[in-house]
Each structure stands twice: as C-alpha cells, then as structure tokens.
Design a protein around this motif. Structure first.
Motif, PDB file in Angstrom:
ATOM      1  N   ASN A 286       0.832  -1.205   0.000  1.00 63.85           N
ATOM      2  CA  ASN A 286       0.000   0.000   0.000  1.00 63.85           C
ATOM      3  C   ASN A 286       0.867   1.255   0.000  1.00 63.85           C
ATOM      4  O   ASN A 286       0.576   2.217  -0.724  1.00 63.85           O
ATOM      5  N   LYS A 287       1.924   1.259   0.785  1.00 66.36           N
ATOM      6  CA  LYS A 287       2.838   2.395   0.853  1.00 66.36           C
ATOM      7  C   LYS A 287       3.474   2.674  -0.510  1.00 66.36           C
ATOM      8  O   LYS A 287       3.670   3.831  -0.884  1.00 66.36           O
ATOM      9  N   LEU A 288       3.781   1.611  -1.247  1.00 67.68           N
ATOM     10  CA  LEU A 288       4.409   1.756  -2.560  1.00 67.68           C
ATOM     11  C   LEU A 288       3.387   1.998  -3.673  1.00 67.68           C
ATOM     12  O   LEU A 288       3.754   2.214  -4.817  1.00 67.68           O
ATOM     13  N   GLY A 289       2.100   1.961  -3.335  1.00 66.65           N
ATOM     14  CA  GLY A 289       1.059   2.208  -4.332  1.00 66.65           C
ATOM     15  C   GLY A 289       0.825   1.041  -5.281  1.00 66.65           C
ATOM     16  O   GLY A 289       0.367   1.239  -6.407  1.00 66.65           O
ATOM     17  N   ILE A 290       1.120  -0.160  -4.828  1.00 60.89           N
ATOM     18  CA  ILE A 290       0.948  -1.350  -5.663  1.00 60.89           C
ATOM     19  C   ILE A 290      -0.520  -1.775  -5.634  1.00 60.89           C
ATOM     20  O   ILE A 290      -1.095  -1.956  -4.557  1.00 60.89           O
ATOM     21  N   GLU A 291      -1.099  -1.927  -6.800  1.00 60.95           N
ATOM     22  CA  GLU A 291      -2.470  -2.425  -6.893  1.00 60.95           C
ATOM     23  C   GLU A 291      -2.421  -3.944  -6.933  1.00 60.95           C
ATOM     24  O   GLU A 291      -1.751  -4.525  -7.784  1.00 60.95           O
ATOM     25  N   TYR A 292      -3.119  -4.558  -6.007  1.00 65.23           N
ATOM     26  CA  TYR A 292      -3.101  -6.014  -5.901  1.00 65.23           C
ATOM     27  C   TYR A 292      -4.460  -6.508  -5.436  1.00 65.23           C
ATOM     28  O   TYR A 292      -5.263  -5.761  -4.882  1.00 65.23           O
ATOM     29  N   GLU A 293      -4.677  -7.770  -5.668  1.00 65.56           N
ATOM     30  CA  GLU A 293      -5.882  -8.440  -5.180  1.00 65.56           C
ATOM     31  C   GLU A 293      -5.480  -9.186  -3.918  1.00 65.56           C
ATOM     32  O   GLU A 293      -4.467  -9.887  -3.897  1.00 65.56           O
ATOM     33  N   LEU A 294      -6.237  -9.030  -2.855  1.00 63.69           N
ATOM     34  CA  LEU A 294      -5.962  -9.720  -1.604  1.00 63.69           C
ATOM     35  C   LEU A 294      -6.852 -10.953  -1.513  1.00 63.69           C
ATOM     36  O   LEU A 294      -8.070 -10.853  -1.607  1.00 63.69           O
ATOM     37  N   GLU A 295      -6.231 -12.079  -1.331  1.00 58.94           N
ATOM     38  CA  GLU A 295      -6.955 -13.350  -1.206  1.00 58.94           C
ATOM     39  C   GLU A 295      -6.705 -13.887   0.198  1.00 58.94           C
ATOM     40  O   GLU A 295      -5.596 -14.299   0.532  1.00 58.94           O
ATOM     41  N   MET A 296      -7.737 -13.825   1.031  1.00 58.85           N
ATOM     42  CA  MET A 296      -7.630 -14.375   2.381  1.00 58.85           C
ATOM     43  C   MET A 296      -7.809 -15.887   2.300  1.00 58.85           C
ATOM     44  O   MET A 296      -8.759 -16.372   1.674  1.00 58.85           O
ATOM     45  N   VAL A 297      -6.894 -16.606   2.909  1.00 57.09           N
ATOM     46  CA  VAL A 297      -6.878 -18.063   2.804  1.00 57.09           C
ATOM     47  C   VAL A 297      -7.369 -18.677   4.114  1.00 57.09           C
ATOM     48  O   VAL A 297      -6.881 -18.344   5.185  1.00 57.09           O
ATOM     49  N   ASN A 298      -8.329 -19.563   3.995  1.00 53.53           N
ATOM     50  CA  ASN A 298      -8.868 -20.314   5.120  1.00 53.53           C
ATOM     51  C   ASN A 298      -8.557 -21.783   4.866  1.00 53.53           C
ATOM     52  O   ASN A 298      -9.085 -22.380   3.933  1.00 53.53           O
ATOM     53  N   TYR A 299      -7.694 -22.352   5.704  1.00 52.11           N
ATOM     54  CA  TYR A 299      -7.261 -23.742   5.530  1.00 52.11           C
ATOM     55  C   TYR A 299      -8.411 -24.744   5.571  1.00 52.11           C
ATOM     56  O   TYR A 299      -8.290 -25.829   5.036  1.00 52.11           O
ATOM     57  N   THR A 300      -9.491 -24.393   6.242  1.00 51.60           N
ATOM     58  CA  THR A 300     -10.577 -25.356   6.417  1.00 51.60           C
ATOM     59  C   THR A 300     -11.506 -25.430   5.208  1.00 51.60           C
ATOM     60  O   THR A 300     -12.347 -26.309   5.147  1.00 51.60           O
ATOM     61  N   GLU A 301     -11.346 -24.507   4.280  1.00 53.77           N
ATOM     62  CA  GLU A 301     -12.185 -24.513   3.079  1.00 53.77           C
ATOM     63  C   GLU A 301     -11.447 -25.176   1.925  1.00 53.77           C
ATOM     64  O   GLU A 301     -10.223 -25.116   1.830  1.00 53.77           O
ATOM     65  N   GLU A 302     -12.202 -25.770   1.029  1.00 54.06           N
ATOM     66  CA  GLU A 302     -11.612 -26.453  -0.120  1.00 54.06           C
ATOM     67  C   GLU A 302     -10.752 -25.503  -0.958  1.00 54.06           C
ATOM     68  O   GLU A 302      -9.651 -25.857  -1.389  1.00 54.06           O
ATOM     69  N   LYS A 303     -11.244 -24.289  -1.174  1.00 60.04           N
ATOM     70  CA  LYS A 303     -10.486 -23.306  -1.956  1.00 60.04           C
ATOM     71  C   LYS A 303      -9.147 -23.008  -1.276  1.00 60.04           C
ATOM     72  O   LYS A 303      -8.113 -22.919  -1.941  1.00 60.04           O
ATOM     73  N   GLY A 304      -9.150 -22.854   0.033  1.00 56.60           N
ATOM     74  CA  GLY A 304      -7.915 -22.591   0.776  1.00 56.60           C
ATOM     75  C   GLY A 304      -6.931 -23.740   0.672  1.00 56.60           C
ATOM     76  O   GLY A 304      -5.729 -23.525   0.522  1.00 56.60           O
ATOM     77  N   GLN A 305      -7.430 -24.950   0.729  1.00 60.96           N
ATOM     78  CA  GLN A 305      -6.566 -26.123   0.609  1.00 60.96           C
ATOM     79  C   GLN A 305      -5.933 -26.192  -0.781  1.00 60.96           C
ATOM     80  O   GLN A 305      -4.760 -26.549  -0.918  1.00 60.96           O
ATOM     81  N   LYS A 306      -6.683 -25.804  -1.794  1.00 64.22           N
ATOM     82  CA  LYS A 306      -6.159 -25.786  -3.157  1.00 64.22           C
ATOM     83  C   LYS A 306      -5.048 -24.744  -3.300  1.00 64.22           C
ATOM     84  O   LYS A 306      -4.016 -24.999  -3.919  1.00 64.22           O
TER      85      LYS A 306
END
Length: 84
Positions: free
Chosen positions: A24-44
């Motif tokens: 954020n300080k450097l002004g980088i545009e990014y997508e934040l993906e919060m990972v939850n280990y208990t969900e299938e998507k997180g495990q992938k």
C-alpha cells in the motif's frame, strides 16, 4: 507494471499485514486473497503454493510467478520504489 496481475495470499498474520502495508505504501495495486485452511479453496491454494516451493504465508503471485515474503518485498521495492 499496470499489466501485471498481482495476488497476495494472506492468513491475516503480522507478516501478512506487514507486506500489505508495504504494498500500500508503494502504491501497488493487488488483489488480496484471504486463505482459510478449512475450506476447499484454501486447501487448493496451499497445495499450489507448496508445489511452487513455498512453505509459509504471505506469498504473492505476479502473473504466473510465485514469491515468498522476502522475494515479494524485494520485488516490490525494486519495481515500485521509484514510483514506476
């Protein structure tokens, strides 16, 4: 740089928040993906990271390249420090 797709994978830990602050300080545009280990998507996501040789969070994917915390921080400072 604008054509790069940047995804930061986070579990909300202090190191993850530190990297978010730096991006954020450097002004980088990014997508934040919060990972939850208990969900299938997180495990992938964790499996993809392990296959890329990453073992901890946060990690970043720029286009098709995965980077751990240190690599991502060095990349960000090198690529964006001068306002590129």
């Amino acid at each position: 740089m604008a054509s790069e797709k940047i995804i930061m994978y986070s579990i909300g830990c202090p190191q993850c928040k530190n990297l978010e602050r730096q991006f954020n300080k450097l002004g980088i545009e990014y997508e934040l993906e919060m990972v939850n280990y208990t969900e299938e998507k997180g495990q992938k996501i964790v499996k993809e990271a392990e296959d890329a040789g990453l073992k901890s969070f946060p990690f970043v994917k720029v286009n098709d390249k995965y980077m751990n915390f240190g690599e991502a921080l060095r990349w960000a400072k090198g690529a964006y420090q001068n306002g590129n």
